[in-house]
Enzyme design. Structure first.
Site, PDB file in Angstrom:
ATOM      1  N   GLU A 117      21.664  53.838  36.464  1.00 12.29           N
ATOM      2  CA  GLU A 117      22.417  53.674  37.854  1.00 12.29           C
ATOM      3  C   GLU A 117      23.929  53.609  37.821  1.00 12.29           C
ATOM      4  OE1 GLU A 117      21.863  54.062  40.852  1.00 12.29           O
ATOM      5  OE2 GLU A 117      19.986  53.468  41.780  1.00 12.29           O
ATOM      6  N   ASP A 118      24.501  53.867  38.812  1.00 13.56           N
ATOM      7  CA  ASP A 118      26.105  53.981  38.878  1.00 13.56           C
ATOM      8  C   ASP A 118      26.254  52.358  39.493  1.00 13.56           C
ATOM      9  OD1 ASP A 118      24.986  54.463  41.310  1.00 13.56           O
ATOM     10  OD2 ASP A 118      26.810  55.585  41.994  1.00 13.56           O
ATOM     11  N   ASP A 121      23.836  47.311  44.683  1.00 17.00           N
ATOM     12  CA  ASP A 121      24.365  46.387  45.639  1.00 17.00           C
ATOM     13  C   ASP A 121      22.955  45.603  46.201  1.00 17.00           C
ATOM     14  OD1 ASP A 121      23.580  48.583  47.181  1.00 17.00           O
ATOM     15  OD2 ASP A 121      25.532  49.134  47.443  1.00 17.00           O
ATOM     16  N   PHE A 170      34.230  47.508  48.434  1.00 12.24           N
ATOM     17  CA  PHE A 170      33.968  48.910  48.245  1.00 12.24           C
ATOM     18  C   PHE A 170      34.603  49.805  47.310  1.00 12.24           C
ATOM     19  CE2 PHE A 170      33.421  53.317  49.699  1.00 12.24           C
ATOM     20  CZ  PHE A 170      31.992  53.244  49.756  1.00 12.24           C
ATOM     21  N   ARG A 183      35.410  60.580  43.245  1.00  8.57           N
ATOM     22  CA  ARG A 183      34.540  60.601  42.264  1.00  8.57           C
ATOM     23  C   ARG A 183      35.437  60.941  40.748  1.00  8.57           C
ATOM     24  NH1 ARG A 183      29.428  60.485  43.776  1.00  8.57           N
ATOM     25  NH2 ARG A 183      28.887  61.902  45.652  1.00  8.57           N
TER      26      ARG A 183
END
Length: 202
Positions: A117-118, A121, A170, A183
């Site tokens: 996973e990146d 949260d 964020f 990205r």
């Protein structure tokens, strides 16, 4: 043909690139730290899965850069596969509704699966993916994430390896996006609230 169009791509002014950099409030994790940690995670995988039938699954789109760098540091045989899901859309917060956009092409049954996973949260998306994959009867299923936001957790999930634990900000870069941009930044940066302030006002 204009002079500008004849220039090599690297010589052309890039307003989009300048805008991306200006939208970053500050760098949270720099490129050097990212590279060092990803290399370390690759060594861990090589040790933990030596002699096992390993399949790495990247969750697109956010983890594609992490996955590409990670596998270059894995020294044992392995396969990779990809799953695309949607839970954010163009928002800064997960909608909570998970949709599989592209499913896996490799069977999981009897294989040692590592979900890459990146960022984690709330944990809702991961909880859903974990349940779906367990139903496909892998020999083992473990989780590695580049970033973890423990303060945002709504569903408790066991995460086997975490690259970096980060505050509830964020973040974008290194594969992570806001509205499909940012990205390509080589670091993890905190996005200026003014970029998405219209969402906060809604």
């Amino acid at each position: 043909m204009s002079d500008l169009s004849q220039k090599a791509p690297e010589d052309r002014p890039s307003q989009a690139r300048l805008s991306l950099l200006g939208d970053i409030q500050r760098v949270l994790i720099d490129e050097t730290s990212l590279n060092a940690r990803v290399k370390e995670l690759g060594r861990i995988i090589s040790t933990e899965y030596a002699g096992k039938d390993l399949l790495l699954i990247a969750v697109l789109k956010g983890s594609f850069i992490f996955m590409a760098d990670l596998v270059r540091h894995i020294e044992i045989p392995h396969e990779v596969d990809f799953m695309a899901i949607s839970s954010y859309g163009s928002s800064t917060k997960s909608s909570g509704a998970v949709q599989i956009v592209m499913d896996l092409r490799r069977p999981l049954e009897g294989r040692h699966v590592l979900l890459v996973e990146d960022i984690i949260d709330s944990g809702n998306t991961l909880h859903y993916l974990h349940r779906i994959m367990l139903e496909r009867m892998p020999a083992s299923l473990r989780i590695m994430t580049l970033l973890d936001k423990p303060d945002r957790r709504e569903v408790e999930m066991k995460v086997d390896w975490v690259g970096f634990s980060i505050p509830n900000e964020f973040v974008v870069g290194y594969g992570l996006d806001y509205n499909q941009y940012y990205r390509n930044l080589p670091y993890i940066g905190i996005l200026r609230p003014s970029v998405y302030s219209h969402e906060l006002a809604e």
